[in-house]
Design an enzyme around this catalytic site. Structure first.
Site, short mmCIF file in Angstrom:
data_model
loop_
_atom_site.label_atom_id
_atom_site.label_comp_id
_atom_site.label_asym_id
_atom_site.label_seq_id
_atom_site.Cartn_x
_atom_site.Cartn_y
_atom_site.Cartn_z
N GLU A 129 5.83 10.74 9.59
CA GLU A 129 5.84 9.33 9.97
C GLU A 129 6.02 9.20 11.49
O GLU A 129 5.37 8.37 12.14
CB GLU A 129 6.97 8.63 9.23
N GLU A 139 2.88 10.05 13.12
CA GLU A 139 1.91 8.98 12.86
C GLU A 139 2.14 7.82 13.83
O GLU A 139 1.20 7.25 14.38
CB GLU A 139 2.03 8.50 11.41
N CYS A 144 9.04 4.16 2.69
CA CYS A 144 9.90 5.01 1.84
C CYS A 144 10.37 4.31 0.59
O CYS A 144 10.73 4.94 -0.38
CB CYS A 144 11.15 5.43 2.59
N SER A 171 3.03 2.86 7.07
CA SER A 171 2.83 4.28 7.34
C SER A 171 2.16 4.90 6.12
O SER A 171 2.48 4.57 4.99
CB SER A 171 4.18 4.95 7.58
N LYS A 208 11.68 3.96 -8.09
CA LYS A 208 11.20 5.33 -7.91
C LYS A 208 10.52 5.85 -9.18
O LYS A 208 9.64 6.70 -9.13
CB LYS A 208 12.36 6.26 -7.54
N GLU A 224 7.17 4.48 -8.88
CA GLU A 224 6.44 5.17 -7.81
C GLU A 224 5.93 6.53 -8.31
O GLU A 224 4.77 6.88 -8.11
CB GLU A 224 7.38 5.39 -6.62
N GLU A 263 -1.70 7.14 -7.54
CA GLU A 263 -1.91 7.79 -6.24
C GLU A 263 -1.07 9.06 -6.08
O GLU A 263 -1.37 9.90 -5.23
CB GLU A 263 -1.49 6.85 -5.09
N CYS A 281 19.40 2.22 0.40
CA CYS A 281 19.46 2.92 -0.89
C CYS A 281 20.88 3.02 -1.45
O CYS A 281 21.06 3.15 -2.66
CB CYS A 281 18.89 4.32 -0.76
#
Lengths: 419, 581
Positions: B280, B283, B300, B320, B359, B362, B367, B504
């Site tokens: 990141e 990037e 994230c 990102s 999560k 995710e 993907e 988190c």
């Protein structure tokens, strides 16, 4: 003493409710002219001098309410006319609105002037949709004529408009904070208090809510140079009152009475007595949330705040529901219970769960299957709902049942063995 | 401070003006029972459990919504109060599915605790609870309306903190329920599966989807090599479930527990957080140098990803492309680790322990696989790990300190602070600043990006350039920044957004009832971990250096792009057209 009077109902039948011109021809809007010659304070004082109690049910001192609203130091304020007349057996406001719509609008303008508001909202219950065109037309005519708008009647700085708002049919929206929530486009559920709506109400603005009848009294009182109003009633219940009589009577209807008329005269003279001369089982005062009495305990008392309270009932919404002996006490109570079970907003536990449990318990009583413990639970739930509900709905929902357990113990006698 | 004199049960007390009765009672060491009240939320006053008697008042008053006044005489313990509280409790129970023994919140339930406190031995009211179908059609959350006590805490968490408002009350009286738009399953509504609702639910009505059995099944399969990664914020919250201090640092005990449970390798998400920074951070440098889309926003937080996909899909290019630390770990575990360990990736089961229910979603996204191999196979939350440790019967507080395994076990301090709002930003700045100047930083702490304000802004020197950064946590705060980007008024270069308030450490998979006060303590614990680590910058992490030297070559390399980067797509919001789909 005459059983009925025409003080706030004096215009009934005298003009065409669709025509502002005809209202003006009988002296319409002279009260507003007079009001604009006074200060807002003086108007509130005038109401206080007549000891007008709010006619929605709670009986709050109206002069005090307007004075408090006036004293809230904020540039924008709101007046609401609570025309969500949802108490079963109550239809006095409908009668006032059907017969004299311009009086209500005039009163709302006076209220706005007195408390320093810019907007007045007429919250009309959904079930009165037939009155919507009447009021839309009336407000439009009043606005065209310049009684609404900027600098009304040349009074610099007094700008005010009235808006018609339709409820969506929930009983609880007659409660001030639920009404305001519903006007804001939310579900009609009462807010917790404080803050009180007089400080923070509709759109977070200070809000002065008045019942239709309370407002309709105002023009007559302002023009009452001869103090006619004070000549009616008793020391503690001054003036006249709109009542609605319903149930098993020959001539149900709304009547304007001077305070102090005997309940017997209301039922047997004004309402024509009981159909087919049946015996009266019970009388409920003030709508479904009101208390009940046996006829022998109330027929011979004067209809006043103090006498009704002493007899264990109250004025409330002004409704008198007469139930004759063809309807059993328990059938009546179950109908009342089902009403509240249907109308609880559901947000607070005592009202949501209490009304659910009470319905089951009452059904058990009706089936003769209840135990002593069930009766104890009923009393406990009544206590909890009365003391711990978020709003007045839950607080008063068990009034009739609570009275009935005292007045008609035979209906609750335990029949099952082993208790 | 202006003080008010009151008495509680005849004991005189002075409390600051404006104190709520429920908080005043705490000062007198009295816990007034409550269900709908939650310290970080606006008062609702719905449940009426917290009623007290106050002299001069006809009705009982709710202690949560009543502010003390001078001379107030409060009674919390009269027969009227107790009868009311017990009655209210019994009525709530009567409209509650009472299958407590098989409830995910068994022994961790506020309703159960109150029943125990008031010695309720038999329900006296008939059960009026309606059967509702359990909604579990998404990977993250399970909703069981039969357990709902209509307290509204989930609604407030969703609307007040997150600004998502996917939950609402519907209907009235006995039919009142907490539901979604058109009563659609969460995933078809505006819900972003952050799970904040599940952390405030006092009962078991909204809970994480329990995946512990999947983990046991994998562990018991002799063909499988089961490895686990643990997110930075789990190690400062896990102790809470075992009666330890709410923000105890339990890294070593946690590692030991995971090893005893049977994982073949215990790895650290802090390691992959460092890799995330490498990707990141570079990037960001690339976008700065080559006029890429700015501001760049972190990616994230999977709740945040769901939010931007559903609510601001026009801004997706700002994200990102680096995958989250969880997914980067997963992709590396099935490639680099597979090679190093000599194990076929098809036989590796990668488990994550996360502070987060999003999560789970995710990890299940289409993907998140490389060449047909899923990055991460099973995700469990802090709460589920607590259950697994209890299942094994471990005396957690007294476990020995274990160490993470190699080669994915070293995490830098930069990786550790990912768990707090501002942590990703600070971690990135440590690496990017040194990459720009080529010189070591004098001070590693970027104080300006720490703290708990909803939106933080800071101006940072990166070599010769001055860049403006912003950090938001909680989506209501993020929304402010997003609107500024949309109307062109934002002049930021880099933005960190975390879906959950506090980051988190306050995630939707953490221990329940994590208040802001607890979150602050957990933040402090994370910064303490950072300070005490030998490596505090991602690019100095030896495991990361080895990964790039032996496998990825350099950040943003072709291999890195293939494994560690992705792109997101707009998602549908709740509309009436969705009904019945």
């Amino acid at each position: 003493m005459a059983n009925t009077v025409s003080f706030m109902t004096r215009n009934f039948g005298k003009y065409n409710p669709s025509s502002l011109d005809s209202y003006e021809q009988i002296g319409g809007f002279s009260a507003l002219r007079k009001a604009l010659s006074m200060t807002g304070e003086q108007i509130a004082d005038c109401l206080a001098a007549c000891a007008v109690k709010g006619r929605g049910g709670a009986g709050y001192d109206m002069g005090k309410k307007w004075r408090q609203a006036r004293e809230v130091n904020q540039p924008r304020k709101v007046v609401i006319c609570n025309a969500d007349e949802g108490e079963p057996a109550t239809f006095k406001d409908r009668t006032l609105m059907e017969n004299d719509p311009f009086r209500l609008i005039e009163a709302m303008i006076i209220a706005g002037y007195s408390v320093g508001a810019q907007d007045g909202y007429l919250y009309l219950r959904e079930e009165y949709s037939h009155l919507r065109p009447l009021f839309q037309n009336a407000i439009w005519q009043v606005r065209e004529k310049g009684y609404l708008g900027e600098n009304i009647l040349g009074k610099t700085g007094f700008s005010y408009d009235v808006h018609l708002y339709s409820g969506a049919g929930a009983y609880v929206c007659g409660e001030g904070t639920a009404l305001v929530e519903s006007m804001e486009g939310k579900s009609g559920r009462p807010r917790m208090k404080p803050p009180f709506i007089k400080q923070c109400g509709l759109f977070h603005l200070p809000t002065c809510v008045n019942n239709v009848e309370s407002l309709c009294l105002v023009p007559s009182i302002l023009l009452d140079d001869k103090k006619e109003y004070l000549s009616y009633g008793t020391q503690n219940s001054v003036g006249t009152k709109m009542i609605s009589v319903a149930g098993n009577v020959r001539n149900p209807g709304a009547f304007e009475i001077p305070f102090g008329v005997k309940v017997r005269d209301i039922i047997f003279d004004l309402a024509g007595g009981v159909k087919n001369n049946h015996e009266i089982q019970l009388i409920q005062f003030g709508g479904a949330s009101g208390k009940i009495a046996r006829p022998e305990d109330v027929l011979d008392i004067p209809y006043t705040y103090e006498d009704l309270t002493a007899a264990g009932v109250g004025v409330g919404s002004g409704a008198i529901l007469v139930i004759d002996k063809r309807t059993s006490v328990l059938d009546f109570l179950l109908a009342t219970q089902e009403f509240f079970f249907h109308e609880s907003c559901g947000q607070c536990t005592p009202c949501r769960e209490g009304n659910t449990q009470m319905k089951l318990l009452l059904e058990k009583v009706m089936a003769g299957m209840h135990t002593g413990e069930d009766l104890q639970n009923m009393k406990k739930i009544i206590m909890i709902m009365k003391n711990a509900s978020l709003c007045g709905l839950g607080e008063t929902a068990q009034n009739a049942l609570s009275c009935a357990m005292d007045l008609f113990p035979e209906c609750f006698a335990v029949k099952t063995e082993g208790n | 401070m202006e003080m008010v004199h009151i008495t509680i049960n005849n004991i005189p007390l002075q409390v600051p003006k404006g104190t709520r009765v429920i908080d005043a009672a705490k000062k007198a060491h009295i816990d007034i029972p409550h269900l709908c009240y939650f310290p970080d939320q606006a008062v609702k006053a719905h449940c009426r459990m917290c009623v007290v008697e106050v002299s001069g008042n006809r009705k009982l008053l709710a202690a949560c919504s009543t502010i003390v006044w001078e001379g107030m005489e409060i009674y919390t313990d009269t027969q009227k109060v107790r009868d009311t509280q017990v009655g209210v409790l019994k009525m709530i129970m009567a409209n509650h599915d009472q299958d407590c023994l098989a409830c995910p919140r068994n022994q961790n339930c506020e309703l159960q605790n109150l029943c125990s406190r008031f010695n309720i031995q038999s329900p006296k009211f008939p059960n009026v609870c309606k059967p509702y179908p359990i909604q579990d059609s998404n990977p993250s959350l399970v909703r069981d309306l039969a357990k709902c006590i209509r307290c509204g805490r989930c609604i407030k968490a969703c609307s007040e903190n997150q600004g998502v408002s996917a939950l609402t009350y519907a209907n009235r009286s006995h039919d009142l329920i907490v539901t979604t738009a058109y009563n659609l399953p969460f995933e078809q509504t505006d819900c972003i599966l952050c799970g904040q609702c599940s952390t405030v639910c006092p009962v078991g009505s909204i809970v994480e989807k329990d995946d512990t059995q999947k983990v046991w099944d994998a562990l018991h399969d002799p063909q499988k090599h089961v490895i686990v990664q643990v997110a930075p914020s789990v190690r400062v919250a896990l102790g809470d479930g075992f009666g330890m201090d709410k923000a105890s640092i339990v890294t070593g005990k946690m590692v030991s527990a995971l090893r005893i449970i049977g994982f073949d390798k215990v790895f650290d998400t802090n390691f992959s957080a460092d890799v995330t920074i490498m990707e990141e951070g570079h990037e960001l440098l690339d976008r700065l140098q080559n006029h890429g889309k700015l501001p760049m926003i972190t990616s994230c937080s999977p709740g945040w990803i769901n939010y931007i996909e559903k609510h601001h899909s026009g801004l997706l290019e700002h994200l990102s492309s680096a995958k989250s630390p969880q997914q980067i770990f997963g992709a590396i575990s099935k490639s680099y680790y597979s090679k190093v360990a000599g194990i076929d990736p098809k036989n590796i089961v990668t488990v994550s322990v996360m502070p987060c229910v999003a999560k789970k979603y995710e990890a299940a996204r289409p993907e998140m696989q490389v060449d047909g191999i899923r990055d991460v196979d099973i995700v469990i939350t802090t709460r589920e790990l607590t259950k697994m440790i209890k299942y094994v019967g471990l005396d957690f507080p007294n476990l020995p300190e274990g160490d993470f395994d190699s080669p994915l076990g070293i995490g830098s301090g930069a990786g550790a602070i990912f768990g707090a709002t501002g942590g990703v930003m600070e971690a990135a700045l440590r690496t990017v600043a040194e990459a720009c100047t080529g010189k070591p930083l004098q001070t590693l702490e970027f104080e300006a990006v720490r703290g708990n304000e909803g939106v933080k802004e800071a101006t940072i020197q990166l070599g010769g350039a001055t860049v403006k950064v912003a950090i938001a946590h909680g989506l209501k705060n993020a929304e402010t920044i997003l609107q500024n980007i949309e109307d062109g008024s934002a002049d930021y270069t880099f933005i960190e957004i975390m879906a959950c308030p506090g980051g988190c450490i306050g995630g939707g998979g953490q221990t329940v009832n994590t208040t802001f006060d607890i979150k602050k303590l957990r933040q402090d614990s994370l910064y303490e971990i950072d300070e005490n680590l030998p490596y505090r910058k991602s690019h100095e992490n030896p495991d990361v250096i080895a990964l790039y030297r032996d496998f990825l070559q350099k950040p943003l390399s072709e291999t890195a792009h293939h494994l560690l980067h992705t792109h997101y797509q707009p998602q549908k919001k709740a509309t009436w057209q969705n009904v019945g789909e």
